[in-house]
Design a protein around this motif. Sequence first.
Motif, PDB file in Angstrom:
ATOM      1  N   ASP A 100       0.832  -1.214   0.000  1.00 26.79           N
ATOM      2  CA  ASP A 100       0.000   0.000   0.000  1.00 26.79           C
ATOM      3  C   ASP A 100       0.867   1.265   0.000  1.00 26.79           C
ATOM      4  OD1 ASP A 100      -2.233  -1.595   0.026  1.00 26.79           O
ATOM      5  OD2 ASP A 100      -2.570  -1.436   2.184  1.00 26.79           O
ATOM      6  N   LEU A 101       2.034   1.165   0.630  1.00 30.35           N
ATOM      7  CA  LEU A 101       2.952   2.309   0.674  1.00 30.35           C
ATOM      8  C   LEU A 101       3.698   2.507  -0.648  1.00 30.35           C
ATOM      9  CD1 LEU A 101       4.539   1.760   4.200  1.00 30.35           C
ATOM     10  CD2 LEU A 101       3.115   3.705   3.538  1.00 30.35           C
ATOM     11  N   GLY A 102       3.624   1.500  -1.518  1.00 31.39           N
ATOM     12  CA  GLY A 102       4.384   1.567  -2.760  1.00 31.39           C
ATOM     13  C   GLY A 102       5.876   1.399  -2.520  1.00 31.39           C
ATOM     14  N   TYR A 103       6.225   0.621  -1.492  1.00 36.49           N
ATOM     15  CA  TYR A 103       7.631   0.428  -1.133  1.00 36.49           C
ATOM     16  C   TYR A 103       8.396  -0.220  -2.282  1.00 36.49           C
ATOM     17  CZ  TYR A 103      11.703  -1.493   1.334  1.00 36.49           C
ATOM     18  OH  TYR A 103      12.971  -1.834   1.722  1.00 36.49           O
ATOM     19  N   ASP A 104       9.543   0.349  -2.599  1.00 38.51           N
ATOM     20  CA  ASP A 104      10.370  -0.163  -3.690  1.00 38.51           C
ATOM     21  C   ASP A 104      11.585  -0.909  -3.155  1.00 38.51           C
ATOM     22  OD1 ASP A 104      12.926   0.632  -5.606  1.00 38.51           O
ATOM     23  OD2 ASP A 104      11.141   0.043  -6.742  1.00 38.51           O
ATOM     24  N   GLY A 105      12.301  -0.303  -2.225  1.00 39.27           N
ATOM     25  CA  GLY A 105      13.420  -0.978  -1.585  1.00 39.27           C
ATOM     26  C   GLY A 105      14.707  -0.993  -2.360  1.00 39.27           C
ATOM     27  N   SER A 106      14.702  -0.446  -3.574  1.00 42.36           N
ATOM     28  CA  SER A 106      15.951  -0.410  -4.330  1.00 42.36           C
ATOM     29  C   SER A 106      16.846   0.688  -3.761  1.00 42.36           C
ATOM     30  CB  SER A 106      15.680  -0.138  -5.811  1.00 42.36           C
ATOM     31  OG  SER A 106      15.038   1.113  -5.981  1.00 42.36           O
ATOM     32  N   GLY A 107      18.114   0.615  -4.059  1.00 32.67           N
ATOM     33  CA  GLY A 107      19.027   1.632  -3.537  1.00 32.67           C
ATOM     34  C   GLY A 107      20.392   1.490  -4.170  1.00 32.67           C
ATOM     35  N   MET A 108      21.348   2.162  -3.567  1.00 32.55           N
ATOM     36  CA  MET A 108      22.710   2.143  -4.084  1.00 32.55           C
ATOM     37  C   MET A 108      23.663   1.755  -2.961  1.00 32.55           C
ATOM     38  SD  MET A 108      24.207   2.681  -7.022  1.00 32.55           S
ATOM     39  CE  MET A 108      23.235   3.910  -7.927  1.00 32.55           C
ATOM     40  N   VAL A 109      24.538   0.808  -3.243  1.00 34.88           N
ATOM     41  CA  VAL A 109      25.562   0.387  -2.301  1.00 34.88           C
ATOM     42  C   VAL A 109      26.899   0.940  -2.788  1.00 34.88           C
ATOM     43  CG1 VAL A 109      26.785  -1.568  -1.282  1.00 34.88           C
ATOM     44  CG2 VAL A 109      24.314  -1.702  -1.687  1.00 34.88           C
TER      45      VAL A 109
END
Length: 420
Positions: free
Chosen positions: A177-186
């Motif tokens: 519902d939050l539209g969480y994506d979780g991608s990022g940069m390391v």
Amino acid sequence: MKRKFIVLAAMSFTIAGFSQKSEIKAADKALRSGDEMAAKTALEGAASLINGADAKMQAQYFFLKGNAYAGLAKKGTEGAFDEAITAYRKVVEVEEKSGKSKYSADAKQKLAAMTADLVNAAVEDNNNKRFKEGAEKLYLSYTLSPQDTVYLYYAASSAVNGGHYEEALTYYNELKDLGYDGSGMVYKATNVATGEVEEMDRTQRELMVKSGAYKDPEDEKTPSKTTEIVKNIALIYTQLGQDEKALEAYVDARAKDPNDVNLILNEANLYYKLGDKDKFKVLMAEAAEVAPDNPDLFYNIGVINMEQGNIEEARDAYRRAIEINPGYVNAQLNLSTTYVNEGNGLIDEMNSLGNSKKDIARYDELKQQKDDLFRDGAIILEDAIKLNPDNQGILTQLKNIYYSLGDNDNFLRIKKMLKE
């Protein structure tokens, strides 16, 4: 008499107020000496009367209560985090209503600091396989710091690890519902001294590279977790037996990742469970088209068909798995087993026959069929041991087949290979 009653009431009120102040003072003193349990006990003595106190005393009471339970939480007292959070929030609520703000800033600061304590405690819970408790603490971390939605994601993962599927489903649906994506940069760089590649935040990495202590900076994008979330929602609905919701979730999950083979197989199995064999076959064919060179896929197709009694389809799938990977032991064992099981399926009829000429003829016919099926199973395993001559599973099954056939020479040969 009326005046005496009024004076007595006033005296009673004064004594109550004095008692509150005394207990709050005792709690404050106990906290300063690091005795949170004594502070908790002192505050419990004032709890029944605190609602009638003025805003200043209420704010002080709840602030001290928050401190007491925050200290107990760090020491591992169950439920203390919840009590501390509730108390600190009450401080802010009381002072906002009164228009005065003596403790609110400190309460908010302590709430922010508690996020790290909760996460650390959750990590310890998960390390000790207390997955439910860990999930609850991670969810609390998220409520304290809603911008850090990763805590909600980790709460869901912790709940799944512990088999607490309903809690996990709640968390996953909230993420969706939050539209969480979780991608990022390391951000990574190689430590010059050790040669090891290490992760760090971007600013630190830039400073380390400039200092010469690190080299070869590398930015690595982490993938989106959206597909994983919708997939897990579908799988959990299936696990909970909520089939209609599971089907709806599979539609969503397949839209996110139409080529996920395991997702296709799980959806196919659900349709079979619901009696829709046509849809089952369509999805199985789709899975084979998506990954035509994946031996594990065809092995799984074989297992599903074998469980559902579709023997020829199972055999075709196992043969394809072996064609792709000639040393696929489990596929070889299962393919052999389909023939052994089919042969065993004739034994009941054989045992039911009498001694008439017709029955004896039928018995001989069935025995020949059974033995032929057993030999088919043995041929598969004989081919298998050419690549895996020491595999105990293959040799044991082959030995049992030869024993059932009464083939003593091959039986003894395989026993020797088993070193029995």
